[in-house]
Write a protein that holds these residues in place. Structure first.
Motif, PDB file in Angstrom:
ATOM      1  N   LYS A   1      -3.583   0.916  -4.503  1.00 61.26           N
ATOM      2  CA  LYS A   1      -2.802   1.337  -3.454  1.00 61.26           C
ATOM      3  C   LYS A   1      -3.069   0.654  -2.107  1.00 61.26           C
ATOM      4  O   LYS A   1      -2.147   0.015  -1.480  1.00 61.26           O
ATOM      5  CB  LYS A   1      -3.225   2.900  -3.078  1.00 61.26           C
TER       6      LYS A   1
ATOM      7  N   ARG B   1      -9.702   7.603   8.421  1.00 65.20           N
ATOM      8  CA  ARG B   1      -8.641   8.428   7.894  1.00 65.20           C
ATOM      9  C   ARG B   1      -8.467  10.024   8.249  1.00 65.20           C
ATOM     10  O   ARG B   1      -7.367  10.323   8.503  1.00 65.20           O
ATOM     11  CB  ARG B   1      -8.992   8.613   6.258  1.00 65.20           C
TER      12      ARG B   1
ATOM     13  N   ARG C   1      -4.964  10.781   9.893  1.00 69.08           N
ATOM     14  CA  ARG C   1      -4.293  11.935   9.321  1.00 69.08           C
ATOM     15  C   ARG C   1      -4.074  12.982  10.147  1.00 69.08           C
ATOM     16  O   ARG C   1      -2.984  13.623  10.274  1.00 69.08           O
ATOM     17  CB  ARG C   1      -5.363  12.539   8.087  1.00 69.08           C
TER      18      ARG C   1
ATOM     19  N   CYS D   1       1.557  15.123   1.374  1.00 68.44           N
ATOM     20  CA  CYS D   1       2.635  14.564   2.364  1.00 68.44           C
ATOM     21  C   CYS D   1       2.767  15.337   3.685  1.00 68.44           C
ATOM     22  O   CYS D   1       3.098  16.153   3.878  1.00 68.44           O
ATOM     23  CB  CYS D   1       3.798  14.252   1.761  1.00 68.44           C
TER      24      CYS D   1
HETATM   25  C1  HEM Z   1      11.256  12.525  -0.629  1.00 67.42           C
HETATM   26  C2  HEM Z   1      10.430  11.981   0.183  1.00 67.42           C
HETATM   27  C3  HEM Z   1       9.027  11.997   0.158  1.00 67.42           C
HETATM   28  C4  HEM Z   1       8.148  12.331  -0.942  1.00 67.42           C
HETATM   29  C5  HEM Z   1       8.436  12.808  -2.377  1.00 67.42           C
HETATM   30  C6  HEM Z   1       6.602  11.953  -0.293  1.00 67.42           C
HETATM   31  C7  HEM Z   1       5.677  12.326  -1.266  1.00 67.42           C
HETATM   32  C8  HEM Z   1       4.485  11.924  -1.077  1.00 67.42           C
HETATM   33  C9  HEM Z   1       3.319  11.977  -1.768  1.00 67.42           C
HETATM   34  C10 HEM Z   1       3.392  12.396  -3.289  1.00 67.42           C
HETATM   35  C11 HEM Z   1       2.046  11.662  -0.989  1.00 67.42           C
HETATM   36  C12 HEM Z   1       0.814  11.569  -1.604  1.00 67.42           C
HETATM   37  C13 HEM Z   1       0.384   9.917  -2.113  1.00 67.42           C
HETATM   38  C14 HEM Z   1      -0.535   9.928  -2.893  1.00 67.42           C
HETATM   39  O1  HEM Z   1      -1.593  10.642  -2.414  1.00 67.42           O
HETATM   40  O2  HEM Z   1      -0.938   8.545  -3.486  1.00 67.42           O
HETATM   41  C15 HEM Z   1       2.581  11.342   0.260  1.00 67.42           C
HETATM   42  C16 HEM Z   1       1.823  10.664   1.308  1.00 67.42           C
HETATM   43  C17 HEM Z   1       2.410  10.646   2.679  1.00 67.42           C
HETATM   44  N1  HEM Z   1       3.583  10.847   3.018  1.00 67.42           N
HETATM   45 FE1  HEM Z   1       5.105  11.339   1.949  1.00 67.42          FE
HETATM   46  N2  HEM Z   1       6.825  11.798   0.685  1.00 67.42           N
HETATM   47  C18 HEM Z   1       7.928  11.600   1.174  1.00 67.42           C
HETATM   48  C19 HEM Z   1       8.445  11.237   2.386  1.00 67.42           C
HETATM   49  C20 HEM Z   1       7.685  11.077   3.576  1.00 67.42           C
HETATM   50  C21 HEM Z   1       8.049  10.523   4.838  1.00 67.42           C
HETATM   51  C22 HEM Z   1       9.615  10.500   5.295  1.00 67.42           C
HETATM   52  C23 HEM Z   1       7.052  10.606   5.488  1.00 67.42           C
HETATM   53  C24 HEM Z   1       7.007  10.238   7.180  1.00 67.42           C
HETATM   54  C25 HEM Z   1       8.055  10.620   7.901  1.00 67.42           C
HETATM   55  C26 HEM Z   1       5.929  10.573   4.896  1.00 67.42           C
HETATM   56  C27 HEM Z   1       4.673  10.575   5.263  1.00 67.42           C
HETATM   57  C28 HEM Z   1       3.464  10.347   4.180  1.00 67.42           C
HETATM   58  C29 HEM Z   1       2.292   9.970   4.931  1.00 67.42           C
HETATM   59  C30 HEM Z   1       1.778   9.638   6.044  1.00 67.42           C
HETATM   60  C31 HEM Z   1       1.520  10.134   3.780  1.00 67.42           C
HETATM   61  C32 HEM Z   1      -0.054   9.859   3.371  1.00 67.42           C
HETATM   62  C33 HEM Z   1      -0.877  11.071   3.665  1.00 67.42           C
HETATM   63  C34 HEM Z   1      -2.356  11.095   3.448  1.00 67.42           C
HETATM   64  O3  HEM Z   1      -2.877   9.984   2.975  1.00 67.42           O
HETATM   65  O4  HEM Z   1      -2.980  11.958   3.880  1.00 67.42           O
HETATM   66  N3  HEM Z   1       6.396  10.888   3.559  1.00 67.42           N
HETATM   67  N4  HEM Z   1       4.205  11.613   0.336  1.00 67.42           N
END
Ligand code: HEM
Length: 450
Positions: free
Chosen positions: A109, A129, A133, A398
């Motif tokens: 990643k 982080r 976060r 997320c």
């Molecule tokens: C259909 C739309 C979305 C899906 C299905 C989704 C799904 C996910 C998933 C599965 C992760 C975890 C990834 C991992 O652990 O490797 C993640 C992390 C994250 N997502 Fe989303 N996401 C979506 C849209 C968004 C949007 C629009 C934003 C911001 C406006 C966002 C912000 C983030 C952030 C900042 C993380 C990192 C969180 C962390 O590491 O603590 N996501 N997302």
């Protein structure tokens, strides 16, 4: 609770045979990489759709579970320890124990995302982080179904989707190109303000860098291009335009390591997935009359005023990402040794949770291959312990999920209100038949009848 005493600490976890390892690489890993993990490749997705590759991936992991039990099972790879998670309780354990001992910032990643977001929370670890976060949670209001700026955001969705429908009206076809252009206007306005509405170059620069990111460490970093993108983005963020996420970001206290603007590439990038999820949800509703009727019941005045919660439409979007997860591989990397019923996992192991295996496990889930919004509304056959994790779970869940559901449900409300949509061939979805394992958003086209 996982018992840690059944197996001696030094017995390693079961290792898949070479044939099974090659099978997982061929059926699960390579097709996912080929489709594009960071930006989708339409042609590869069309092939996956034709060959039903995502179904094959689920079948492969079902066989692995039959053969090796609960796992996690290690793949037989040179120079790398890679575990595949096969049991629901192990999914919960890994997600709950993020980032220690299961770091979200896994090496692959980091290699991929640093092409365009070197300071993103998803590839940060330790104190940085925690701080990043906190910043993401605060600006995105990750626990609130209605963001404090929800009314304005929904107003933007209504304007842009309304304009889209005016252009569609000319020949009656709604396709991905038109929808995506309108969706990215929404994304830029919501994230950065109206001043970014027409900055398609920003989105294009990011798309270019995401193309590099698909190749991870195999592509050299184009630092000048990355700097250009980040500088252009930072200028938008600095405007802190009222009503945008950037305006909230400007008010949130930060520390030297936060890098507020450095968090925004992830938002722009991830909103792409949200557009795909919305377009697929539209296809689900257009082909499932009973669900469509239920969705229409909650529309009422929703397409024209306020920011209603629209629980049924939200559940349909959740179904869209359950059926076709936009993050199919949730990856972690162990920061220390861990023990499991089946044996020990060393430090530095890669851990793969392949979400389609859990979301589409027809051996365990009665609704695996059909549209089942009730699962998310608490009034259906939801197996409480089963991991339906389109937005991941635990501390790494997320933080954008509520904003996604807000914008996506609002877009569906506008597109459905007062008109009928029909999915055009060659794509065929049928409420009476199992839903396909792959659904390319790029080939979806709708006839719109006012
Ligand atoms: C259909 C739309 C979305 C899906 C299905 C989704 C799904 C996910 C998933 C599965 C992760 C975890 C990834 C991992 O652990 O490797 C993640 C992390 C994250 N997502 Fe989303 N996401 C979506 C849209 C968004 C949007 C629009 C934003 C911001 C406006 C966002 C912000 C983030 C952030 C900042 C993380 C990192 C969180 C962390 O590491 O603590 N996501 N997302």
């Amino acid at each position: 609770m996982i018992s840690q005493s059944a197996t001696p600490k030094d017995t390693p976890l079961p290792t898949a045979s070479l044939a099974d390892t090659l099978g997982v690489l061929a059926d699960v890993v390579l097709p996912t990489l080929a489709k594009g993990v960071i930006i989708r490749r339409p042609r590869a997705i069309a092939i996956a759709e034709r060959l039903d590759l995502d179904r094959r991936a689920v079948r492969r992991l079902q066989r692995l579970r039959d053969r090796y039990g609960a796992g996690p099972v290690l793949l037989r790879l040179p120079g790398r320890v890679q575990a595949v998670v096969l049991a629901p309780e192990h999914v919960r354990r890994v997600l709950a124990a993020t980032p220690e001992p299961f770091a979200a910032a896994s090496s692959e990643k980091r290699a991929a995302l640093s092409h365009f977001e070197p300071h993103g929370v998803l590839i940060s670890h330790g104190a940085e982080r925690v701080e990043r976060r906190r910043f993401n949670d605060t600006v995105l209001e990750s626990e609130r179904p209605r963001h404090a700026l929800a009314e304005g955001f929904v107003g933007v969705v209504r304007e842009e989707m309304g304009r889209l429908l005016e252009t569609v009206g000319r020949d009656g076809t709604l396709d991905w190109a038109g929808f995506a252009a309108a969706w990215f206007r929404v994304v830029r306005r919501v994230t950065l303000g109206d001043g970014a509405r027409d900055d398609e170059e920003l989105t294009d620069l990011l798309a270019d860098l995401r193309g590099d990111a698909n190749w991870g460490p195999l592509r050299p970093k184009r630092r000048p291009l990355r700097d250009r993108f980040l500088a252009r983005l930072a200028a938008h963020v600095a405007r802190a335009e009222p009503g945008s996420l950037a305006s909230v970001a400007a008010r949130v206290p930060t520390l030297p390591g936060t890098d507020p603007a450095g968090q925004v590439p992830q938002w722009l990038f991830a909103f792409d997935a949200a557009g795909m999820a919305t377009f697929r949800a539209l296809a689900l509703l257009a082909t499932h009359p009973a669900h469509e009727a239920r969705a229409r019941e909650e529309l009422g005045g929703a397409a024209s005023a306020g920011a209603p919660e629209l629980p049924y439409l939200r559940a349909c979007v959740l179904e869209s990402v359950r059926l076709w997860p936009t993050t199919p591989m949730v990856l972690r990397q162990s920061t220390g040794p861990t023990t499991w019923e089946g044996g020990a996992m060393p430090a530095g192991a890669g851990v793969l949770i392949f979400t389609p295996f859990f979301h589409r496990d027809d051996a365990r889930l009665p609704f695996a291959d059909r549209l089942a919004p009730e699962v998310w509304l608490g009034d259906g056959p939801a197996p409480a312990e089963w991991p339906l994790i389109p937005f991941s779970g635990g501390p790494g869940i997320c933080p954008g999920r509520q904003v996604v559901l807000l914008l996506a449900s609002a877009a569906l409300a506008v597109l459905l209100a007062g008109r009928r949509l029909a999915v055009r061939p060659p794509v065929r979805l049928n409420a009476g038949r199992p839903l396909p394992a792959t659904l390319s958003p790029f080939r979806l086209r709708f006839s719109v009848v006012e």
